[in-house]
Design an enzyme around this catalytic site. Structure first.
Site, mmCIF file in Angstrom:
data_model
loop_
_atom_site.group_PDB
_atom_site.id
_atom_site.type_symbol
_atom_site.label_atom_id
_atom_site.label_comp_id
_atom_site.label_asym_id
_atom_site.label_seq_id
_atom_site.Cartn_x
_atom_site.Cartn_y
_atom_site.Cartn_z
ATOM 1 N N SER A 1 51.770 14.144 -13.441
ATOM 2 C CA SER A 1 52.499 14.927 -14.442
ATOM 3 C C SER A 1 52.672 14.080 -15.695
ATOM 4 O O SER A 1 53.337 13.045 -15.663
ATOM 5 C CB SER A 1 53.867 15.324 -13.894
ATOM 6 O OG SER A 1 54.703 15.675 -14.981
ATOM 7 N N HIS B 1 48.542 17.530 -14.684
ATOM 8 C CA HIS B 1 49.656 18.481 -14.567
ATOM 9 C C HIS B 1 50.455 18.475 -15.875
ATOM 10 O O HIS B 1 50.951 17.439 -16.313
ATOM 11 C CB HIS B 1 50.551 18.062 -13.394
ATOM 12 C CG HIS B 1 51.670 19.012 -13.098
ATOM 13 N ND1 HIS B 1 51.517 20.147 -12.324
ATOM 14 C CD2 HIS B 1 52.970 18.994 -13.473
ATOM 15 C CE1 HIS B 1 52.686 20.770 -12.227
ATOM 16 N NE2 HIS B 1 53.584 20.103 -12.929
ATOM 17 N N ASP C 1 53.616 20.074 -17.915
ATOM 18 C CA ASP C 1 54.894 20.776 -17.769
ATOM 19 C C ASP C 1 55.312 21.381 -19.102
ATOM 20 O O ASP C 1 55.553 20.656 -20.066
ATOM 21 C CB ASP C 1 55.974 19.797 -17.293
ATOM 22 C CG ASP C 1 55.734 19.368 -15.857
ATOM 23 O OD1 ASP C 1 55.698 20.246 -14.978
ATOM 24 O OD2 ASP C 1 55.555 18.161 -15.622
ATOM 25 N N MET D 1 58.139 23.542 -20.988
ATOM 26 C CA MET D 1 59.551 23.957 -20.858
ATOM 27 C C MET D 1 60.024 24.548 -22.180
ATOM 28 O O MET D 1 59.674 24.038 -23.245
ATOM 29 C CB MET D 1 60.419 22.745 -20.521
ATOM 30 C CG MET D 1 59.942 22.001 -19.289
ATOM 31 S SD MET D 1 61.020 20.615 -18.900
ATOM 32 C CE MET D 1 60.102 19.833 -17.575
ATOM 33 N N HIS E 1 52.084 24.144 -15.635
ATOM 34 C CA HIS E 1 53.299 24.592 -14.935
ATOM 35 C C HIS E 1 54.269 25.124 -15.984
ATOM 36 O O HIS E 1 54.856 24.341 -16.733
ATOM 37 C CB HIS E 1 53.863 23.380 -14.177
ATOM 38 C CG HIS E 1 55.177 23.619 -13.498
ATOM 39 N ND1 HIS E 1 55.928 22.585 -12.973
ATOM 40 C CD2 HIS E 1 55.886 24.746 -13.251
ATOM 41 C CE1 HIS E 1 57.025 23.069 -12.433
ATOM 42 N NE2 HIS E 1 57.043 24.385 -12.604
ATOM 43 N N MET F 1 57.685 26.540 -17.209
ATOM 44 C CA MET F 1 59.110 26.654 -16.862
ATOM 45 C C MET F 1 59.762 27.338 -18.053
ATOM 46 O O MET F 1 60.411 26.700 -18.885
ATOM 47 C CB MET F 1 59.703 25.251 -16.618
ATOM 48 C CG MET F 1 59.296 24.666 -15.273
ATOM 49 S SD MET F 1 59.394 22.862 -15.243
ATOM 50 C CE MET F 1 57.791 22.476 -15.904
ATOM 51 N N MET G 1 58.800 23.574 -5.504
ATOM 52 C CA MET G 1 59.517 22.504 -6.213
ATOM 53 C C MET G 1 60.345 21.707 -5.207
ATOM 54 O O MET G 1 61.052 22.279 -4.369
ATOM 55 C CB MET G 1 60.459 23.087 -7.283
ATOM 56 C CG MET G 1 59.771 23.734 -8.469
ATOM 57 S SD MET G 1 58.582 22.691 -9.316
ATOM 58 C CE MET G 1 59.625 21.352 -9.920
#
Ligand code: DX5
Ligand code: ZN
Length: 212
Positions: free
Chosen positions: A6, A31, A33, A35, A64, A66, A135
């Protein structure tokens, strides 16, 4: 075990170099992330930065999300042709619609559940996705303490078998050499790891230690 570092824990001042280095060190996916500051109390990167990551990555992207507005973010990131786009079960009202939207872009859809969300909520979805991400921390930050979710992994395996599904199982949060073997034994295919990998000087050795 496939390993997806990540980049949340990378040095963003030299992000391109970090991405090149983890790809050369044996990462299977990168990966990413994303957000939005609403679904989780943190904000990360948008399409401009992910485009720069994509330009230097020699391994496929695993995005991913979020975020609260999955549809909006899928339109932003799909043109970069990631391998997976994962959305949170908890943030979506129209699960099948969002899965179909990801697939129509030619991208593999994945669903994510938080540690407190039961596997049973995936009963009606599991046959439509290519990956389930469990998660093992509450999403929003790197470097948090691993929450043992081994029983959920086993429950998910049973659910996948029931639906004749061969979708991947990914785990994200607090993964290290301390829990990787148990995750593997429970049935995990892809391990996401941020702080564990990036806190090592030798990325190759850190990634190798997760390839159980
Ligand atoms: C947390 C992110 C993770 C995070 C993992 O919200 O989804 O991908 O970067 O970091 P570690 O491995 O440090 O828990
Ligand atoms: Zn993640």
């Amino acid at each position: 075990m496939l390993v997806a570092p990540s980049i949340l824990s990378a040095d963003f001042g030299i992000l391109a170099k970090e991405v090149i280095d983890i790809c050369e060190a044996g990462a299977d996916f990168v990966h990413v992330d994303v957000m939005d500051g609403h679904f989780v109390p943190n904000m990360t990167i948008g399409p401009l930065v992910v485009e720069a990551v994509s330009a230097v990555a020699t391994k496929p992207l695993d995005i991913h999300l979020m975020v609260e507005d999955n549809s909006f973010f899928i339109d932003l990131f799909a043109p970069l042709k990631p391998h997976f786009i994962s959305f949170h079960y908890e943030s979506e009202k129209h699960h099948h619609r969002i899965i179909q939207k990801i697939r129509e872009y030619g991208i593999r859809p994945a669903v994510v559940i938080n540690p407190a969300t039961p596997v049973a909520c995936l009963e009606e979805i599991v046959k439509y996705v290519d990956m389930v991400l469990l998660m093992s921390v509450n999403p929003g930050f790197g470097g948090q303490k691993f929450i043992p979710i081994y029983e959920k992994i086993e429950e998910l395996k049973v659910l996948l078998q029931k639906h004749n599904s061969s979708c991947f199982i990914e785990v994200d949060g607090g993964v290290s050499n301390q829990n990787i073997q148990r995750l593997k034994d429970a049935g995990v295919d892809i391990a996401v790891a941020g702080s564990y990998i990036f806190s090592h000087k030798d990325y190759k050795a850190a990634i190798a230690s997760l390839k159980v």
